[in-house]
Scaffold this motif. Structure first.
Motif, PDB file in Angstrom:
ATOM      1  N   ARG A  28       0.871  -1.183   0.000  1.00 51.07           N
ATOM      2  CA  ARG A  28       0.000   0.000   0.000  1.00 51.07           C
ATOM      3  C   ARG A  28       0.901   1.225   0.000  1.00 51.07           C
ATOM      4  N   GLU A  29       1.065   1.817  -1.176  1.00 47.93           N
ATOM      5  CA  GLU A  29       1.994   2.927  -1.372  1.00 47.93           C
ATOM      6  C   GLU A  29       3.368   2.518  -0.847  1.00 47.93           C
ATOM      7  N   ASN A  30       3.839   3.102   0.258  1.00 48.20           N
ATOM      8  CA  ASN A  30       5.156   2.756   0.803  1.00 48.20           C
ATOM      9  C   ASN A  30       5.075   1.814   2.001  1.00 48.20           C
ATOM     10  N   LEU A  31       3.895   1.318   2.292  1.00 43.07           N
ATOM     11  CA  LEU A  31       3.686   0.454   3.449  1.00 43.07           C
ATOM     12  C   LEU A  31       3.600  -1.005   3.014  1.00 43.07           C
ATOM     13  N   LEU A  32       4.413  -1.847   3.642  1.00 43.62           N
ATOM     14  CA  LEU A  32       4.360  -3.290   3.395  1.00 43.62           C
ATOM     15  C   LEU A  32       3.491  -3.906   4.481  1.00 43.62           C
ATOM     16  N   ILE A  33       2.469  -4.654   4.075  1.00 41.70           N
ATOM     17  CA  ILE A  33       1.545  -5.260   5.033  1.00 41.70           C
ATOM     18  C   ILE A  33       1.656  -6.771   4.918  1.00 41.70           C
ATOM     19  N   GLU A  34       1.917  -7.389   6.035  1.00 41.29           N
ATOM     20  CA  GLU A  34       2.048  -8.840   6.094  1.00 41.29           C
ATOM     21  C   GLU A  34       0.984  -9.377   7.045  1.00 41.29           C
ATOM     22  N   VAL A  35       0.160 -10.315   6.567  1.00 42.48           N
ATOM     23  CA  VAL A  35      -0.866 -10.948   7.396  1.00 42.48           C
ATOM     24  C   VAL A  35      -0.298 -12.277   7.866  1.00 42.48           C
ATOM     25  N   GLN A  36      -0.293 -12.483   9.175  1.00 42.78           N
ATOM     26  CA  GLN A  36       0.265 -13.715   9.730  1.00 42.78           C
ATOM     27  C   GLN A  36      -0.745 -14.353  10.668  1.00 42.78           C
ATOM     28  N   THR A  37      -1.243 -15.521  10.290  1.00 48.35           N
ATOM     29  CA  THR A  37      -2.253 -16.195  11.100  1.00 48.35           C
ATOM     30  C   THR A  37      -1.646 -17.222  12.048  1.00 48.35           C
ATOM     31  N   LYS A  38      -0.400 -17.543  11.855  1.00 43.09           N
ATOM     32  CA  LYS A  38       0.282 -18.531  12.705  1.00 43.09           C
ATOM     33  C   LYS A  38       1.489 -17.888  13.372  1.00 43.09           C
ATOM     34  N   SER A  39       2.432 -18.680  13.717  1.00 40.35           N
ATOM     35  CA  SER A  39       3.603 -18.278  14.487  1.00 40.35           C
ATOM     36  C   SER A  39       4.407 -17.139  13.853  1.00 40.35           C
ATOM     37  N   PHE A  40       4.738 -16.137  14.657  1.00 41.40           N
ATOM     38  CA  PHE A  40       5.593 -15.036  14.201  1.00 41.40           C
ATOM     39  C   PHE A  40       7.008 -15.533  13.919  1.00 41.40           C
ATOM     40  N   ARG A  41       7.387 -16.609  14.555  1.00 40.50           N
ATOM     41  CA  ARG A  41       8.722 -17.173  14.381  1.00 40.50           C
ATOM     42  C   ARG A  41       9.000 -17.466  12.902  1.00 40.50           C
ATOM     43  N   ARG A  42       7.966 -17.859  12.175  1.00 39.13           N
ATOM     44  CA  ARG A  42       8.118 -18.216  10.762  1.00 39.13           C
ATOM     45  C   ARG A  42       8.508 -17.038   9.876  1.00 39.13           C
ATOM     46  N   ILE A  43       8.171 -15.820  10.281  1.00 35.41           N
ATOM     47  CA  ILE A  43       8.465 -14.661   9.428  1.00 35.41           C
ATOM     48  C   ILE A  43       9.427 -13.671  10.088  1.00 35.41           C
ATOM     49  N   LYS A  44      10.072 -14.092  11.143  1.00 32.25           N
ATOM     50  CA  LYS A  44      10.985 -13.202  11.860  1.00 32.25           C
ATOM     51  C   LYS A  44      12.097 -12.677  10.947  1.00 32.25           C
ATOM     52  N   ARG A  45      12.733 -13.553  10.197  1.00 32.82           N
ATOM     53  CA  ARG A  45      13.831 -13.145   9.316  1.00 32.82           C
ATOM     54  C   ARG A  45      13.333 -12.178   8.246  1.00 32.82           C
ATOM     55  N   LYS A  46      12.188 -12.476   7.682  1.00 36.05           N
ATOM     56  CA  LYS A  46      11.594 -11.624   6.647  1.00 36.05           C
ATOM     57  C   LYS A  46      11.310 -10.224   7.194  1.00 36.05           C
ATOM     58  N   LEU A  47      10.642 -10.155   8.334  1.00 35.66           N
ATOM     59  CA  LEU A  47      10.298  -8.859   8.922  1.00 35.66           C
ATOM     60  C   LEU A  47      11.540  -8.084   9.339  1.00 35.66           C
ATOM     61  N   SER A  48      12.498  -8.773   9.935  1.00 35.18           N
ATOM     62  CA  SER A  48      13.733  -8.109  10.379  1.00 35.18           C
ATOM     63  C   SER A  48      14.473  -7.484   9.210  1.00 35.18           C
ATOM     64  N   SER A  49      14.489  -8.167   8.100  1.00 35.98           N
ATOM     65  CA  SER A  49      15.164  -7.652   6.910  1.00 35.98           C
ATOM     66  C   SER A  49      14.406  -6.467   6.307  1.00 35.98           C
ATOM     67  N   LEU A  50      13.109  -6.600   6.161  1.00 33.03           N
ATOM     68  CA  LEU A  50      12.309  -5.563   5.512  1.00 33.03           C
ATOM     69  C   LEU A  50      12.210  -4.281   6.330  1.00 33.03           C
ATOM     70  N   VAL A  51      12.178  -4.393   7.645  1.00 30.25           N
ATOM     71  CA  VAL A  51      12.003  -3.219   8.498  1.00 30.25           C
ATOM     72  C   VAL A  51      13.240  -2.307   8.466  1.00 30.25           C
ATOM     73  N   GLU A  52      14.350  -2.824   7.968  1.00 35.64           N
ATOM     74  CA  GLU A  52      15.566  -2.010   7.842  1.00 35.64           C
ATOM     75  C   GLU A  52      15.370  -0.843   6.877  1.00 35.64           C
ATOM     76  N   SER A  53      14.584  -1.066   5.816  1.00 37.98           N
ATOM     77  CA  SER A  53      14.455  -0.019   4.798  1.00 37.98           C
ATOM     78  C   SER A  53      13.020   0.273   4.372  1.00 37.98           C
ATOM     79  N   HIS A  54      12.045  -0.341   5.044  1.00 39.54           N
ATOM     80  CA  HIS A  54      10.644  -0.136   4.677  1.00 39.54           C
ATOM     81  C   HIS A  54       9.782  -0.021   5.928  1.00 39.54           C
ATOM     82  N   GLU A  55       8.644   0.641   5.759  1.00 42.49           N
ATOM     83  CA  GLU A  55       7.640   0.650   6.820  1.00 42.49           C
ATOM     84  C   GLU A  55       6.854  -0.656   6.694  1.00 42.49           C
ATOM     85  N   VAL A  56       6.777  -1.412   7.787  1.00 46.00           N
ATOM     86  CA  VAL A  56       6.155  -2.736   7.772  1.00 46.00           C
ATOM     87  C   VAL A  56       5.052  -2.796   8.821  1.00 46.00           C
TER      88      VAL A  56
END
Length: 142
Positions: A28-56
């Motif tokens: 959404r424009e400059n915002l990255l939206i991730e929907v997670q219905t299960k464990s946050f552990r599964r997307i920790k690496r993804k979120l950690s990487s993306l939050v460095e240079s994007h609004e998540v």
């Protein structure tokens, strides 16, 4: 997951877009939206990487009410009942322990949705031993 993305989206949102080597649920424009219905552990690496240079924004639905719908293998309704388990906001904290470093990040936000859902189950012998072979075929947002 897809029903929540559809409900959450607004006009001009883009879906399943590749950003920095990761597939993002909603852009959404400059915002990255991730929907997670299960464990946050599964997307920790993804979120950690993306939050460095994007609004998540992480969207986490908690089923406040759940209906268990049992069907036959030919999709005929067998029974429908309300699950005794009630999702509570405190359930979120069990997931937050997986991403403690992200919570304080300026580019990171979390949105919790309290939802009602149907869980479609089929006694096909292929499911978890905990459910005595009953498979979860689908989850539907109500």
């Amino acid at each position: 997951h897809s029903a929540i993305k559809d409900w959450y989206s607004v006009p001009n949102d883009r879906f399943e877009i590749r950003v920095d080597g990761f597939i993002i649920d909603i852009l959404r424009e400059n915002l990255l939206i991730e929907v997670q219905t299960k464990s946050f552990r599964r997307i920790k690496r993804k979120l950690s990487s993306l939050v460095e240079s994007h609004e998540v924004r992480l969207v986490y639905p908690i089923p406040e009410k759940k209906w268990i719908v049992r069907i036959t293998e030919s999709s005929e309704l067998v029974a429908k009942r309300r699950s005794p388990r009630k999702g509570r906001l405190v359930d979120l904290f069990y997931e937050l322990v997986s991403i403690p470093d992200l919570i304080a990040r300026e580019n990171f936000s979390l949105e919790v949705l309290m939802i009602e859902e149907e869980e479609i189950r089929c006694s096909d012998g292929k499911g978890s031993w905990r459910r005595r072979g009953v498979s979860i075929k689908d989850r539907r947002l109500i």
